[in-house]
Write a protein that holds these residues in place. Structure first.
Motif, PDB file in Angstrom:
ATOM      1  N   LEU A   1       0.701   0.958  -4.334  1.00  9.40           N
ATOM      2  CA  LEU A   1      -0.227   1.337  -3.264  1.00  9.40           C
ATOM      3  C   LEU A   1      -1.611   1.522  -3.873  1.00  9.40           C
ATOM      4  O   LEU A   1      -1.788   2.364  -4.762  1.00  9.40           O
ATOM      5  CB  LEU A   1       0.228   2.646  -2.607  1.00  9.40           C
ATOM      6  CG  LEU A   1       1.404   2.627  -1.619  1.00  9.40           C
ATOM      7  CD1 LEU A   1       1.215   1.550  -0.561  1.00  9.40           C
ATOM      8  CD2 LEU A   1       2.730   2.480  -2.293  1.00  9.40           C
ATOM      9  N   THR A   2      -2.559   0.735  -3.409  1.00  4.46           N
ATOM     10  CA  THR A   2      -3.912   0.786  -3.968  1.00  4.46           C
ATOM     11  C   THR A   2      -4.918   0.276  -2.940  1.00  4.46           C
ATOM     12  O   THR A   2      -4.594  -0.637  -2.152  1.00  4.46           O
ATOM     13  CB  THR A   2      -4.011  -0.099  -5.239  1.00  4.46           C
ATOM     14  OG1 THR A   2      -5.392  -0.359  -5.545  1.00  4.46           O
ATOM     15  CG2 THR A   2      -3.297  -1.441  -5.078  1.00  4.46           C
ATOM     16  N   PRO A   3      -6.130   0.848  -2.933  1.00  2.66           N
ATOM     17  CA  PRO A   3      -7.143   0.327  -2.003  1.00  2.66           C
ATOM     18  C   PRO A   3      -7.498  -1.132  -2.296  1.00  2.66           C
ATOM     19  O   PRO A   3      -8.123  -1.800  -1.472  1.00  2.66           O
ATOM     20  CB  PRO A   3      -8.358   1.240  -2.218  1.00  2.66           C
ATOM     21  CG  PRO A   3      -8.012   2.198  -3.285  1.00  2.66           C
ATOM     22  CD  PRO A   3      -6.602   2.023  -3.696  1.00  2.66           C
TER      23      PRO A   3
ATOM     24  N   ILE B   1      -0.550  -3.076  -1.914  1.00  4.24           N
ATOM     25  CA  ILE B   1      -0.823  -2.848  -0.488  1.00  4.24           C
ATOM     26  C   ILE B   1      -1.813  -1.700  -0.320  1.00  4.24           C
ATOM     27  O   ILE B   1      -1.706  -0.668  -0.982  1.00  4.24           O
ATOM     28  CB  ILE B   1       0.494  -2.553   0.277  1.00  4.24           C
ATOM     29  CG1 ILE B   1       1.410  -3.784   0.228  1.00  4.24           C
ATOM     30  CG2 ILE B   1       0.209  -2.148   1.726  1.00  4.24           C
ATOM     31  CD1 ILE B   1       2.741  -3.609   0.921  1.00  4.24           C
ATOM     32  N   SER B   2      -2.770  -1.908   0.590  1.00  3.21           N
ATOM     33  CA  SER B   2      -3.748  -0.872   0.935  1.00  3.21           C
ATOM     34  C   SER B   2      -3.513  -0.431   2.373  1.00  3.21           C
ATOM     35  O   SER B   2      -3.201  -1.257   3.228  1.00  3.21           O
ATOM     36  CB  SER B   2      -5.158  -1.457   0.818  1.00  3.21           C
ATOM     37  OG  SER B   2      -6.085  -0.639   1.493  1.00  3.21           O
ATOM     38  N   ILE B   3      -3.688   0.862   2.642  1.00  2.00           N
ATOM     39  CA  ILE B   3      -3.544   1.297   4.040  1.00  2.00           C
ATOM     40  C   ILE B   3      -4.899   1.350   4.754  1.00  2.00           C
ATOM     41  O   ILE B   3      -4.975   1.737   5.912  1.00  2.00           O
ATOM     42  CB  ILE B   3      -2.800   2.644   4.189  1.00  2.00           C
ATOM     43  CG1 ILE B   3      -3.568   3.779   3.526  1.00  2.00           C
ATOM     44  CG2 ILE B   3      -1.383   2.550   3.667  1.00  2.00           C
ATOM     45  CD1 ILE B   3      -3.204   5.146   4.097  1.00  2.00           C
ATOM     46  N   GLY B   4      -5.962   0.958   4.084  1.00  2.00           N
ATOM     47  CA  GLY B   4      -7.256   0.928   4.762  1.00  2.00           C
ATOM     48  C   GLY B   4      -8.392   0.997   3.760  1.00  2.00           C
ATOM     49  O   GLY B   4      -8.180   1.336   2.594  1.00  2.00           O
TER      50      GLY B   4
ATOM     51  N   TYR C   1     -10.613   2.884   2.510  1.00  2.00           N
ATOM     52  CA  TYR C   1     -11.076   4.208   2.128  1.00  2.00           C
ATOM     53  C   TYR C   1     -10.198   4.643   0.964  1.00  2.00           C
ATOM     54  O   TYR C   1      -9.135   4.066   0.755  1.00  2.00           O
ATOM     55  CB  TYR C   1     -10.977   5.208   3.297  1.00  2.00           C
ATOM     56  CG  TYR C   1      -9.700   5.039   4.087  1.00  2.00           C
ATOM     57  CD1 TYR C   1      -9.673   4.278   5.254  1.00  2.00           C
ATOM     58  CD2 TYR C   1      -8.504   5.604   3.626  1.00  2.00           C
ATOM     59  CE1 TYR C   1      -8.498   4.096   5.961  1.00  2.00           C
ATOM     60  CE2 TYR C   1      -7.321   5.422   4.328  1.00  2.00           C
ATOM     61  CZ  TYR C   1      -7.335   4.662   5.491  1.00  2.00           C
ATOM     62  OH  TYR C   1      -6.163   4.472   6.181  1.00  2.00           O
ATOM     63  N   VAL C   2     -10.662   5.631   0.209  1.00  2.00           N
ATOM     64  CA  VAL C   2      -9.919   6.015  -0.995  1.00  2.00           C
ATOM     65  C   VAL C   2      -9.293   7.393  -0.815  1.00  2.00           C
ATOM     66  O   VAL C   2      -9.987   8.362  -0.504  1.00  2.00           O
ATOM     67  CB  VAL C   2     -10.849   6.018  -2.231  1.00  2.00           C
ATOM     68  CG1 VAL C   2     -10.082   6.429  -3.483  1.00  2.00           C
ATOM     69  CG2 VAL C   2     -11.472   4.636  -2.420  1.00  2.00           C
ATOM     70  N   LEU C   3      -7.978   7.454  -0.982  1.00  2.00           N
ATOM     71  CA  LEU C   3      -7.275   8.739  -0.950  1.00  2.00           C
ATOM     72  C   LEU C   3      -7.105   9.223  -2.376  1.00  2.00           C
ATOM     73  O   LEU C   3      -7.302   8.464  -3.329  1.00  2.00           O
ATOM     74  CB  LEU C   3      -5.914   8.570  -0.282  1.00  2.00           C
ATOM     75  CG  LEU C   3      -6.003   8.276   1.210  1.00  2.00           C
ATOM     76  CD1 LEU C   3      -5.626   6.847   1.490  1.00  2.00           C
ATOM     77  CD2 LEU C   3      -5.126   9.215   1.986  1.00  2.00           C
TER      78      LEU C   3
ATOM     79  N   GLY D   1      -4.479   9.831  -3.922  1.00  2.00           N
ATOM     80  CA  GLY D   1      -3.288   9.319  -4.593  1.00  2.00           C
ATOM     81  C   GLY D   1      -2.512   8.430  -3.652  1.00  2.00           C
ATOM     82  O   GLY D   1      -2.838   8.324  -2.464  1.00  2.00           O
ATOM     83  N   GLY D   2      -1.456   7.806  -4.161  1.00  2.00           N
ATOM     84  CA  GLY D   2      -0.698   6.849  -3.370  1.00  2.00           C
ATOM     85  C   GLY D   2       0.427   7.466  -2.554  1.00  2.00           C
ATOM     86  O   GLY D   2       1.136   6.750  -1.835  1.00  2.00           O
TER      87      GLY D   2
ATOM     88  N   PRO E   1      -0.285   7.044   1.325  1.00  2.00           N
ATOM     89  CA  PRO E   1      -0.077   5.626   1.665  1.00  2.00           C
ATOM     90  C   PRO E   1       1.400   5.202   1.604  1.00  2.00           C
ATOM     91  O   PRO E   1       1.872   4.446   2.470  1.00  2.00           O
ATOM     92  CB  PRO E   1      -0.917   4.889   0.619  1.00  2.00           C
ATOM     93  CG  PRO E   1      -2.021   5.851   0.299  1.00  2.00           C
ATOM     94  CD  PRO E   1      -1.396   7.204   0.347  1.00  2.00           C
TER      95      PRO E   1
HETATM   96  N1  ADE Z   1      -4.520   4.965  -2.955  1.00  3.52           N
HETATM   97  C1  ADE Z   1      -5.728   5.524  -2.752  1.00  3.52           C
HETATM   98  N2  ADE Z   1      -6.301   5.032  -1.653  1.00  3.52           N
HETATM   99  C2  ADE Z   1      -5.434   4.121  -1.124  1.00  3.52           C
HETATM  100  C3  ADE Z   1      -5.460   3.282   0.009  1.00  3.52           C
HETATM  101  N3  ADE Z   1      -6.490   3.245   0.846  1.00  3.52           N
HETATM  102  N4  ADE Z   1      -4.390   2.503   0.237  1.00  3.52           N
HETATM  103  C4  ADE Z   1      -3.348   2.522  -0.602  1.00  3.52           C
HETATM  104  N5  ADE Z   1      -3.269   3.282  -1.700  1.00  3.52           N
HETATM  105  C5  ADE Z   1      -4.307   4.085  -1.967  1.00  3.52           C
END
Ligand code: ADE
Length: 244
Positions: free
Chosen positions: A85-87, A129-132, A134-136, A138-139, A142
């Motif tokens: 899970l990553t932006p 995979i990114s959920i959008g 923006y940056v959270l 951690g994963g 997501p």
């Molecule tokens: N980890 C940090 N931000 C994320 C995002 N937008 N989607 C998936 N993983 C994330």
């Protein structure tokens, strides 16, 4: 379906798995979710999971050894998808979730800090995979989003499977408006057609409402589907975007 999650903060994920549809999916045996603490796979005596980045810069990087150890311990099959899970990943869509729901086993890696050592990506990760956009922090959240989206479309999970087929995005359209009793609430009336009992007209009304809501709010989605002449004419009507 089995989902293994590797995370530094399992406590973010576990409570959400214990309620509502995800709980039911697990209790009924449609879904198994195991959340593993990355720290349990640390290989040094300090149980460290992160380290400074080569080349300098701010933030810590998740070390390769614990992630490799964790994934190897989960004995993935050659076709097991290992999802990070990553932006930077591809967008999480309904279509992607539905495709993933057909897998028998997936592994989710939740990043933290600045992310994971690139060699984990190169050797072990099959999908990002990114959920959008923006940056959270951690994963974990997501991963939960992905598990929820997948869990509810597993065949048999929703009592009335129809209700998933009507959802926003299921036909590449946003959902139509919904009403329940009373028919008149403080002078705001439920559209006449919904009270008519005329099923064909009701179905058409729902479709047209989905269509115009999508045209106003998410015109990008409409480009993906083929509209009939009747649909196009409907959207051209002067009041088609009123009240949205
Ligand atoms: N980890 C940090 N931000 C994320 C995002 N937008 N989607 C998936 N993983 C994330």
């Amino acid at each position: 379906m089995k989902i293994d999650v590797i995370a530094l903060f399992p406590e973010i994920i576990i409570p959400a798995l214990r309620v509502s549809i995800l709980k039911r999916a697990q209790d009924a045996g449609f879904l198994t979710v195991n959340v593993h603490n990355l720290r349990d796979f640390a290989t040094d005596r300090h149980q460290s999971v992160d380290d400074y980045p080569y080349g300098g810069g701010a933030g810590m990087i998740l070390k390769p050894e614990p992630l490799f150890a964790a994934i190897r311990a989960l004995s993935p099959e050659s076709n097991t998808r290992v999802i990070y899970l990553t932006p930077q990943g591809k967008p999480c869509t309904q279509q992607l979730a539905e495709a993933l729901s057909l897998e028998s086993h997936i592994i989710l890696i939740c990043g933290r800090y600045k992310g994971i050592d690139e060699r984990v990506r190169q050797r072990l990760v099959t999908d990002e995979i990114s959920i959008g956009d923006y940056v959270l922090s951690g994963g974990e959240i997501p991963a939960l989003v992905l598990i929820d989206t997948i869990g509810r479309v597993l065949p048999g999970v929703l009592g009335d499977y129809e209700s998933a087929q009507d959802d926003s995005f299921s036909q590449q359209l946003l959902d139509h408006p919904h009403y329940t009793r009373p028919a008149d609430f403080e002078g705001m009336n439920v559209p006449e057609v919904l009270l008519s009992g005329h099923h064909e007209k009701i179905t058409r009304w729902k479709y047209e409402e989905s269509l115009r809501r999508t045209a106003v709010r998410r015109p990008d989605l409409l480009k993906e589907i083929e509209l009939t002449e009747e649909d196009t004419n409907f959207l051209r009507e002067p009041n088609a975007s009123e009240g949205i």
